[in-house]
Write a protein that holds these residues in place. Structure first.
Motif, PDB file in Angstrom:
ATOM      1  N   ARG A  28       7.823  19.426  -2.965  1.00  0.00           N
ATOM      2  CA  ARG A  28       8.253  19.298  -1.577  1.00  0.00           C
ATOM      3  C   ARG A  28       7.953  17.905  -1.041  1.00  0.00           C
ATOM      4  NH1 ARG A  28       5.295  24.717  -1.069  1.00  0.00           N
ATOM      5  NH2 ARG A  28       3.665  23.245  -1.548  1.00  0.00           N
ATOM      6  N   GLY A  29       8.741  17.499  -0.078  1.00  0.00           N
ATOM      7  CA  GLY A  29       8.483  16.232   0.606  1.00  0.00           C
ATOM      8  C   GLY A  29       8.473  15.054  -0.348  1.00  0.00           C
ATOM      9  N   THR A  30       7.407  14.284  -0.313  1.00  0.00           N
ATOM     10  CA  THR A  30       7.313  13.080  -1.146  1.00  0.00           C
ATOM     11  C   THR A  30       6.854  13.373  -2.556  1.00  0.00           C
ATOM     12  OG1 THR A  30       5.031  12.675  -0.503  1.00  0.00           O
ATOM     13  CG2 THR A  30       6.751  11.689   0.879  1.00  0.00           C
ATOM     14  N   GLY A  31       6.441  14.599  -2.825  1.00  0.00           N
ATOM     15  CA  GLY A  31       5.936  14.948  -4.139  1.00  0.00           C
ATOM     16  C   GLY A  31       4.437  14.733  -4.264  1.00  0.00           C
ATOM     17  N   SER A  32       3.796  14.240  -3.211  1.00  0.00           N
ATOM     18  CA  SER A  32       2.350  14.026  -3.230  1.00  0.00           C
ATOM     19  C   SER A  32       1.644  15.294  -2.756  1.00  0.00           C
ATOM     20  CB  SER A  32       1.965  12.879  -2.291  1.00  0.00           C
ATOM     21  OG  SER A  32       2.527  11.681  -2.730  1.00  0.00           O
ATOM     22  N   GLY A  38       0.796  -1.227   0.000  1.00  0.00           N
ATOM     23  CA  GLY A  38       0.000   0.000   0.000  1.00  0.00           C
ATOM     24  C   GLY A  38       0.826   1.274   0.000  1.00  0.00           C
ATOM     25  N   VAL A  39       0.153   2.388   0.097  1.00  0.00           N
ATOM     26  CA  VAL A  39       0.749   3.729   0.176  1.00  0.00           C
ATOM     27  C   VAL A  39       1.978   3.855  -0.742  1.00  0.00           C
ATOM     28  CG1 VAL A  39       1.297   5.618   1.758  1.00  0.00           C
ATOM     29  CG2 VAL A  39       0.105   3.629   2.636  1.00  0.00           C
ATOM     30  N   HIS A  40       1.805   3.431  -1.982  1.00  0.00           N
ATOM     31  CA  HIS A  40       2.958   3.377  -2.880  1.00  0.00           C
ATOM     32  C   HIS A  40       3.605   4.734  -3.124  1.00  0.00           C
ATOM     33  CE1 HIS A  40      -0.653   3.586  -5.528  1.00  0.00           C
ATOM     34  NE2 HIS A  40       0.054   4.498  -6.148  1.00  0.00           N
ATOM     35  N   ASP A  41       2.853   5.812  -3.009  1.00  0.00           N
ATOM     36  CA  ASP A  41       3.443   7.144  -3.192  1.00  0.00           C
ATOM     37  C   ASP A  41       4.510   7.453  -2.148  1.00  0.00           C
ATOM     38  OD1 ASP A  41       1.976   8.820  -5.393  1.00  0.00           O
ATOM     39  OD2 ASP A  41       0.429   7.647  -4.396  1.00  0.00           O
ATOM     40  N   LEU A  42       4.400   6.846  -0.981  1.00  0.00           N
ATOM     41  CA  LEU A  42       5.406   7.056   0.063  1.00  0.00           C
ATOM     42  C   LEU A  42       6.430   5.932   0.081  1.00  0.00           C
ATOM     43  CD1 LEU A  42       3.096   8.282   2.963  1.00  0.00           C
ATOM     44  CD2 LEU A  42       4.368   9.645   1.310  1.00  0.00           C
ATOM     45  N   HIS A  43       5.971   4.687  -0.117  1.00  0.00           N
ATOM     46  CA  HIS A  43       6.891   3.555  -0.069  1.00  0.00           C
ATOM     47  C   HIS A  43       7.970   3.601  -1.144  1.00  0.00           C
ATOM     48  CE1 HIS A  43       3.974   1.092   2.490  1.00  0.00           C
ATOM     49  NE2 HIS A  43       5.097   1.160   3.169  1.00  0.00           N
ATOM     50  N   VAL A  44       7.678   4.204  -2.275  1.00  0.00           N
ATOM     51  CA  VAL A  44       8.678   4.272  -3.341  1.00  0.00           C
ATOM     52  C   VAL A  44       9.948   4.955  -2.841  1.00  0.00           C
ATOM     53  CG1 VAL A  44       7.835   6.424  -4.389  1.00  0.00           C
ATOM     54  CG2 VAL A  44       9.012   4.727  -5.802  1.00  0.00           C
ATOM     55  N   HIS A  45       9.805   5.929  -1.969  1.00  0.00           N
ATOM     56  CA  HIS A  45      10.962   6.636  -1.413  1.00  0.00           C
ATOM     57  C   HIS A  45      11.733   5.752  -0.434  1.00  0.00           C
ATOM     58  CE1 HIS A  45       9.652  10.415  -3.175  1.00  0.00           C
ATOM     59  NE2 HIS A  45       8.433  10.077  -2.799  1.00  0.00           N
ATOM     60  N   LEU A  46      11.005   4.958   0.347  1.00  0.00           N
ATOM     61  CA  LEU A  46      11.672   4.080   1.312  1.00  0.00           C
ATOM     62  C   LEU A  46      12.453   2.981   0.607  1.00  0.00           C
ATOM     63  CD1 LEU A  46       8.913   3.819   4.058  1.00  0.00           C
ATOM     64  CD2 LEU A  46      10.866   5.360   3.936  1.00  0.00           C
ATOM     65  N   GLU A 104      -5.812   8.466  -6.458  1.00  0.00           N
ATOM     66  CA  GLU A 104      -5.037   9.168  -7.474  1.00  0.00           C
ATOM     67  C   GLU A 104      -5.816  10.329  -8.086  1.00  0.00           C
ATOM     68  OE1 GLU A 104      -5.246   5.818  -7.291  1.00  0.00           O
ATOM     69  OE2 GLU A 104      -3.182   5.401  -6.715  1.00  0.00           O
ATOM     70  N   LYS A 105      -7.130  10.174  -8.204  1.00  0.00           N
ATOM     71  CA  LYS A 105      -7.914  11.252  -8.824  1.00  0.00           C
ATOM     72  C   LYS A 105      -7.970  12.506  -7.956  1.00  0.00           C
ATOM     73  CE  LYS A 105     -12.231   9.098  -7.370  1.00  0.00           C
ATOM     74  NZ  LYS A 105     -13.409   8.395  -7.836  1.00  0.00           N
ATOM     75  N   TYR A 106      -7.552  12.402  -6.712  1.00  0.00           N
ATOM     76  CA  TYR A 106      -7.532  13.554  -5.816  1.00  0.00           C
ATOM     77  C   TYR A 106      -6.117  14.100  -5.602  1.00  0.00           C
ATOM     78  CZ  TYR A 106     -12.239  11.975  -5.007  1.00  0.00           C
ATOM     79  OH  TYR A 106     -13.545  11.579  -5.195  1.00  0.00           O
ATOM     80  N   LEU A 107      -5.153  13.544  -6.312  1.00  0.00           N
ATOM     81  CA  LEU A 107      -3.784  14.025  -6.214  1.00  0.00           C
ATOM     82  C   LEU A 107      -3.465  14.906  -7.412  1.00  0.00           C
ATOM     83  CD1 LEU A 107      -1.928  10.765  -5.096  1.00  0.00           C
ATOM     84  CD2 LEU A 107      -2.586  12.707  -3.670  1.00  0.00           C
ATOM     85  N   ALA A 108      -2.712  15.970  -7.155  1.00  0.00           N
ATOM     86  CA  ALA A 108      -2.340  16.900  -8.225  1.00  0.00           C
ATOM     87  C   ALA A 108      -1.408  16.228  -9.237  1.00  0.00           C
ATOM     88  CB  ALA A 108      -1.689  18.144  -7.637  1.00  0.00           C
ATOM     89  N   ASN A 109      -0.525  15.375  -8.759  1.00  0.00           N
ATOM     90  CA  ASN A 109       0.459  14.733  -9.631  1.00  0.00           C
ATOM     91  C   ASN A 109       0.686  13.302  -9.141  1.00  0.00           C
ATOM     92  OD1 ASN A 109       2.444  14.277 -11.514  1.00  0.00           O
ATOM     93  ND2 ASN A 109       4.024  15.379 -10.389  1.00  0.00           N
TER      94      ASN A 109
END
Length: 129
Positions: free
Chosen positions: A112-116, A66-74, A92-97
């Motif tokens: 900034r941060g994780t990019g999310s 899960g939470v692949h937007d954050l786990h990719v960094h780890l 994803e439809k609620y994320l800017a990028n």
């Protein structure tokens, strides 16, 4: 442990573990091929990194849940990274990028941060007044 000992398939588990000690028990018992911590349920980034280091000390690759937007960094921060599990929860439809996966590789994002970043315009329809 019996599944690992008598089975032929590698075992990924841990997505529902909530402590480092649960991972220690499975790893020490030889009951897991791919420890799979989920930073959202295991205690955050610090515990996730401890699990990854514990896995590395036992020559095991670490994977995610899960939470692949954050786990990719780890995964990028550890030498024993294996797979990034990506879920489609409709966030994803609620994320800017949102992170995209192309040819098996996650997209790089700036910011900034994780990019999310949440997309405020798309969220307006869900505002409670």
């Amino acid at each position: 442990m019996k599944i690992m000992r008598e089975g032929v398939l590698p075992i990924a588990t841990g997505e529902n573990f909530h402590t480092l000690y649960e991972f220690q028990n499975f790893i020490n018992a030889g009951a897991v091929s791919f420890p799979e911590p989920d930073l959202a349920t295991c205690g955050g980034v610090s515990v996730w990194m401890k699990v990854a280091r514990l896995a590395e000390a036992h020559n095991l690759p670490v994977t995610t849940h899960g939470v692949h937007d954050l786990h990719v960094h780890l995964l990028a921060a550890v030498p024993n990274a294996s797979y990034l599990e990506a879920h489609g929860f409709g966030l994803e439809k609620y994320l800017a990028n949102p992170m995209r996966i192309t040819d098996g590789k996650p997209s790089r994002r700036s910011g900034r941060g994780t990019g999310s970043e949440l997309d405020g315009e798309r969220l307006k329809a869900h505002k409670i007044v």
